[in-house]
Design an enzyme around this catalytic site. Structure first.
Site, PDB file in Angstrom:
ATOM      1  N   LYS A   1       0.833  -1.221   0.000  1.00  0.00           N
ATOM      2  CA  LYS A   1       0.000   0.000   0.000  1.00  0.00           C
ATOM      3  C   LYS A   1       0.862   1.264   0.000  1.00  0.00           C
ATOM      4  CE  LYS A   1      -2.498  -0.849   3.727  1.00  0.00           C
ATOM      5  NZ  LYS A   1      -1.988  -2.156   4.207  1.00  0.00           N
ATOM      6  N   ARG A  38     -10.325   0.797   9.079  1.00  0.00           N
ATOM      7  CA  ARG A  38      -9.784  -0.521   9.382  1.00  0.00           C
ATOM      8  C   ARG A  38     -10.794  -1.394  10.125  1.00  0.00           C
ATOM      9  NH1 ARG A  38      -3.972   0.759   9.417  1.00  0.00           N
ATOM     10  NH2 ARG A  38      -2.700  -1.034   9.936  1.00  0.00           N
ATOM     11  N   ARG A  59      11.525  -5.885   3.752  1.00  0.00           N
ATOM     12  CA  ARG A  59      11.344  -4.498   4.211  1.00  0.00           C
ATOM     13  C   ARG A  59      12.282  -4.188   5.371  1.00  0.00           C
ATOM     14  NH1 ARG A  59       5.314  -2.301   4.974  1.00  0.00           N
ATOM     15  NH2 ARG A  59       5.259  -2.849   7.155  1.00  0.00           N
ATOM     16  N   ARG A  84      10.642  -0.033  12.065  1.00  0.00           N
ATOM     17  CA  ARG A  84       9.430   0.216  12.854  1.00  0.00           C
ATOM     18  C   ARG A  84       9.309  -0.811  13.971  1.00  0.00           C
ATOM     19  NH1 ARG A  84       4.366   0.675   8.880  1.00  0.00           N
ATOM     20  NH2 ARG A  84       3.389  -0.334  10.645  1.00  0.00           N
ATOM     21  N   ARG A  90      -0.721  -8.354  13.555  1.00  0.00           N
ATOM     22  CA  ARG A  90      -1.342  -7.353  12.669  1.00  0.00           C
ATOM     23  C   ARG A  90      -2.126  -8.037  11.554  1.00  0.00           C
ATOM     24  NH1 ARG A  90       3.837  -4.303  11.058  1.00  0.00           N
ATOM     25  NH2 ARG A  90       2.537  -3.126   9.636  1.00  0.00           N
TER      26      ARG A  90
HETATM   27  P1  AMP Z   1       0.081   1.064   9.545  1.00  0.00           P
HETATM   28  O1  AMP Z   1       1.224   2.006   9.361  1.00  0.00           O
HETATM   29  O2  AMP Z   1      -1.089   1.420   8.682  1.00  0.00           O
HETATM   30  O3  AMP Z   1       0.490  -0.371   9.409  1.00  0.00           O
HETATM   31  O4  AMP Z   1      -0.424   1.248  11.052  1.00  0.00           O
HETATM   32  C1  AMP Z   1       0.421   0.977  12.160  1.00  0.00           C
HETATM   33  C2  AMP Z   1      -0.405   0.829  13.418  1.00  0.00           C
HETATM   34  O5  AMP Z   1      -1.113   2.054  13.683  1.00  0.00           O
HETATM   35  C3  AMP Z   1      -1.491  -0.229  13.374  1.00  0.00           C
HETATM   36  O6  AMP Z   1      -1.005  -1.531  13.652  1.00  0.00           O
HETATM   37  C4  AMP Z   1      -2.448   0.287  14.442  1.00  0.00           C
HETATM   38  O7  AMP Z   1      -1.953   0.022  15.748  1.00  0.00           O
HETATM   39  C5  AMP Z   1      -2.398   1.793  14.220  1.00  0.00           C
HETATM   40  N1  AMP Z   1      -3.411   2.234  13.230  1.00  0.00           N
HETATM   41  C6  AMP Z   1      -3.183   2.773  12.007  1.00  0.00           C
HETATM   42  N2  AMP Z   1      -4.333   3.058  11.379  1.00  0.00           N
HETATM   43  C7  AMP Z   1      -5.327   2.668  12.228  1.00  0.00           C
HETATM   44  C8  AMP Z   1      -6.737   2.665  12.152  1.00  0.00           C
HETATM   45  N3  AMP Z   1      -7.392   3.115  11.067  1.00  0.00           N
HETATM   46  N4  AMP Z   1      -7.430   2.205  13.226  1.00  0.00           N
HETATM   47  C9  AMP Z   1      -6.800   1.755  14.323  1.00  0.00           C
HETATM   48  N5  AMP Z   1      -5.479   1.698  14.452  1.00  0.00           N
HETATM   49  C10 AMP Z   1      -4.727   2.151  13.421  1.00  0.00           C
END
Ligand code: AMP
Length: 196
Positions: free
Chosen positions: A13, A88, A127, A139, A150
């Site tokens: 993404k 999400r 990654r 990260r 996740r």
């Molecule tokens: P990402 O960078 O999109 O993989 O997001 C990293 C982390 O941020 C996720 O594992 C969640 O803990 C939190 N997070 C990001 N977007 C959301 C969302 N829309 N709702 C809830 N938690 C989120």
């Protein structure tokens, strides 16, 4: 153009979002990036979100929706935006629908990047290796154990959005297993159809 990117962690993404940002001149709104910035800045939201994020779980719907609602009111979102990592959960999707309705804006499409689950773990390993090779910090939630969590969370809480948007006639599925260029081309073809 208002777009949503859907797909499990490691689907590509972020990479494809960068392509859309340059080809369509709309900002990428990554809730993950926004939350990481809040954590780094030790804001009240960041302090609350840190442990949840480190565990690979989801931050509360209300917190994330409030962040998005505020962000889409900024000037650079007037011509559209690409949501990456939001919604999400079904509750977030309903909140977004209500938000857009209130602002009299319309969601154009939801692009689902579909990838084989077996490919995700090797993508994560690449990654991590690439991030380290660039001398950047990996990260905290990019480790195999948290990644599995996740993925589980994606399957349980986010995958139900696929039929939700299919019913709305908004879902566009893209095969995310090809090369970066092939996936970008497939996305371009979809976007050209929506808005040439
Ligand atoms: P990402 O960078 O999109 O993989 O997001 C990293 C982390 O941020 C996720 O594992 C969640 O803990 C939190 N997070 C990001 N977007 C959301 C969302 N829309 N709702 C809830 N938690 C989120």
């Amino acid at each position: 153009m208002i777009l949503i990117f859907l797909g499990p962690p490691g689907a590509g993404k972020g990479t494809q979002a960068a392509h859309i940002v340059s080809s369509r001149a709309i900002p990428q709104l990554s809730t993950g990036d926004m939350l990481r910035a809040a954590v780094a800045g030790q804001t009240p939201v960041g302090i609350q979100a840190k442990a949840v994020m480190d565990a690979g779980k989801l931050v509360s719907d209300e917190i994330v929706a409030a962040i998005v609602e505020e962000r889409i009111e900024e000037d650079d979102c007037a011509g559209g935006f690409l949501l990456d990592g939001f919604p999400r959960t079904l509750a977030q999707a309903e909140m977004l629908d209500a938000m857009l309705r209130k602002k009299e804006r319309v969601l154009d499409a939801v692009i689902e990047l579909r990838v084989d689950e077996s490919a995700l773990m090797s993508r994560l390993r690449s990654r991590i290796a690439e991030t380290k090779a660039r001398g950047e910090e990996v990260r905290k939630d990019d480790n195999e154990e948290t990644f599995k969590k996740r993925l589980e969370v994606y399957k349980e809480q986010t995958a139900p959005l696929i039929p939700y948007y299919e019913k709305q006639g908004k879902l566009k599925v893209v095969d995310g297993m090809g090369s970066v260029e092939a996936v970008s081309a497939a996305i371009d073809a979809i976007l050209d159809e929506i808005r040439p």
